[in-house]
Design a protein around this motif. Structure first.
Motif, PDB file in Angstrom:
ATOM      1  N   GLY A 109      -2.862 100.094  81.378  1.00  0.00           N
ATOM      2  CA  GLY A 109      -2.031  99.552  80.310  1.00  0.00           C
ATOM      3  C   GLY A 109      -0.972  98.613  80.842  1.00  0.00           C
ATOM      4  O   GLY A 109      -0.669  97.584  80.239  1.00  0.00           O
ATOM      5  N   GLY A 110      -0.417  98.948  82.017  1.00  0.00           N
ATOM      6  CA  GLY A 110       0.634  98.128  82.615  1.00  0.00           C
ATOM      7  C   GLY A 110       0.136  96.789  83.117  1.00  0.00           C
ATOM      8  O   GLY A 110       0.907  95.825  83.201  1.00  0.00           O
ATOM      9  N   LEU A 111      -1.148  96.705  83.474  1.00  0.00           N
ATOM     10  CA  LEU A 111      -1.707  95.424  83.901  1.00  0.00           C
ATOM     11  C   LEU A 111      -1.811  94.448  82.736  1.00  0.00           C
ATOM     12  O   LEU A 111      -1.746  93.231  82.911  1.00  0.00           O
ATOM     13  N   LYS A 112      -1.963  95.007  81.527  1.00  0.00           N
ATOM     14  CA  LYS A 112      -2.116  94.176  80.337  1.00  0.00           C
ATOM     15  C   LYS A 112      -0.781  93.926  79.640  1.00  0.00           C
ATOM     16  O   LYS A 112      -0.547  92.843  79.095  1.00  0.00           O
ATOM     17  N   PHE A 113       0.096  94.928  79.673  1.00  0.00           N
ATOM     18  CA  PHE A 113       1.411  94.814  79.033  1.00  0.00           C
ATOM     19  C   PHE A 113       2.481  95.119  80.077  1.00  0.00           C
ATOM     20  O   PHE A 113       2.385  96.121  80.782  1.00  0.00           O
ATOM     21  N   LYS A 114       3.492  94.266  80.162  1.00  0.00           N
ATOM     22  CA  LYS A 114       4.512  94.413  81.205  1.00  0.00           C
ATOM     23  C   LYS A 114       5.175  95.785  81.153  1.00  0.00           C
ATOM     24  O   LYS A 114       5.337  96.460  82.173  1.00  0.00           O
ATOM     25  N   ALA A 262      -4.967 100.814  77.193  1.00  0.00           N
ATOM     26  CA  ALA A 262      -5.326  99.391  77.217  1.00  0.00           C
ATOM     27  C   ALA A 262      -5.085  98.737  75.860  1.00  0.00           C
ATOM     28  O   ALA A 262      -4.895  97.520  75.771  1.00  0.00           O
ATOM     29  N   LYS A 263      -5.077  99.548  74.797  1.00  0.00           N
ATOM     30  CA  LYS A 263      -4.806  99.042  73.444  1.00  0.00           C
ATOM     31  C   LYS A 263      -3.332  99.184  73.084  1.00  0.00           C
ATOM     32  O   LYS A 263      -2.950  99.034  71.927  1.00  0.00           O
TER      33      LYS A 263
END
Length: 348
Positions: A109-114, A262-263
């Motif tokens: 999740g952190g790779l997609k959202f800061k 991821a969502k």
């Protein structure tokens, strides 16, 4: 989930391995591969039933069946008298959920959202419950290992395990009542939206029953081949119980938590990871103690390294999640701790 269902091909393969008495290492890995999609199907069927039953009963069903796969595998291990594997799988499920699943969720999740946020109040309740569960698990064991080790072979030992299990189970029921009735507003879940079911109620129940029976069959294959696998591959039963079996039993649930992160649904991912650990300690473990009375009573005392690992996992998980925010570095830290513990378990 659709890709996991491709592993269903291993159901007939594992049955062929068992019927023809082929290599038991092959039987172990084919039955393990078959359990992974079956666990996912069981979870999917439970979700469908909850659409018809309503949020309260649905929540109870999800809590009950969330760790059904591990419970079934552990039951057959219990039946075979493999108590070390049973207790290792309990510890491994907690460690895996708290470190590997939560860590992977935060990392992906952190790779997609800061920065990802989640319900801090709900997390505090879950974290405090998890801390209590670990205290209830650890304190009696430390007492017996250090202060009065002679009790390990005394008749009072069985009564102590049953007493601890009873307290754990009571707290589990109270926790369900708290989260689904008296303080459900803390979790901020809105059930007013209409959710459409993909399956009929009859189909959902039928699939749940069939998946449960299939998991029971594959679990018997899996447990029956553990001894051969440990000898052939040079693995200890301890490693199989604390690393392999929890990953097998939780694979579908693990993938769901990561997909939710991821969502940007970290609340869901966090509840899957920490909530599942709570169910293991407060519901699955006590239930196994009660079931062991049918065969040979199993104690509720874990070895020192299992205890230390559980304490470390819960402390670091509480530390990284107590601010209501997460990022990829915190997730990587949790995964790294899991890796360190896994390597240690491998060489024991």
């Amino acid at each position: 989930m659709k890709y996991l269902k491709l592993l269903l091909i291993f159901i007939p393969i594992s049955i062929i391995c068992e019927v023809l008495k082929l290599n038991e290492v092959a039987l172990f890995f084919t039955s393990a591969a078959a359990i992974i999609p079956l666990a996912g199907i069981m979870g999917e069927a439970t979700e469908e039933i909850s659409v018809y039953s309503g949020p309260r009963i649905g929540g109870f069903l999800n809590a009950t069946f969330g760790n059904a796969t591990e419970l079934i595998i552990a039951f057959f291990a219990l039946k075979e008298g493999l108590f070390d594997i049973v207790k290792a799988s309990i510890a491994g499920s907690v460690i895996g959920n708290v470190l590997l699943v939560l860590g992977a969720s935060m990392f992906v999740g952190g790779l997609k959202f800061k920065t990802q946020t989640f319900n801090k109040s709900a997390n505090e309740v879950t974290s405090s419950m998890l801390l209590f569960a670990v205290i209830g698990l650890v304190v009696p064991a430390i007492f017996l290992h250090t202060v009065k080790p002679e009790l390990l072979s005394s008749p009072h030992y069985e009564k102590l395990s049953i007493g601890i299990a009873a307290f754990m189970f009571i707290i589990y029921i109270c926790g369900l009542f708290f989260s689904f009735y008296t303080h459900k507003d803390i979790y901020g879940t809105n059930h007013s939206e209409e959710i459409k079911s993909k399956w009929s109620l009859k189909k959902s129940i039928s699939i749940l029953v069939l998946a449960t029976v299939a998991i029971a069959l594959e679990s018997e294959f899996l447990v029956g081949s553990v001894e051969s696998v440990t000898h052939s591959l040079g693995l200890s039963e301890f490693f199989v119980g604390i690393i392999l079996i929890p990953i097998i039993g939780n694979a579908a649930e693990h993938s769901t938590a990561i997909l939710m992160a991821a969502k940007n649904k970290m609340d869901v991912a966090l509840e899957i990871a920490l909530g599942s650990s709570l169910q293991i300690i407060l519901f699955v473990a006590p239930l196994l103690i009660f079931l062991s009375l049918i065969f040979k009573p199993m104690d509720f005392v874990f070895n020192e390294f299992e205890l230390i690992s559980i304490i470390v996992a819960v402390i670091i998980a509480n530390k990284v999640s107590n601010d209501g925010e997460s990022n990829w570095l915190e997730g990587l830290q949790l995964i790294a701790v899991y890796g360190i513990l896994a390597i240690s378990f491998l060489i024991i």
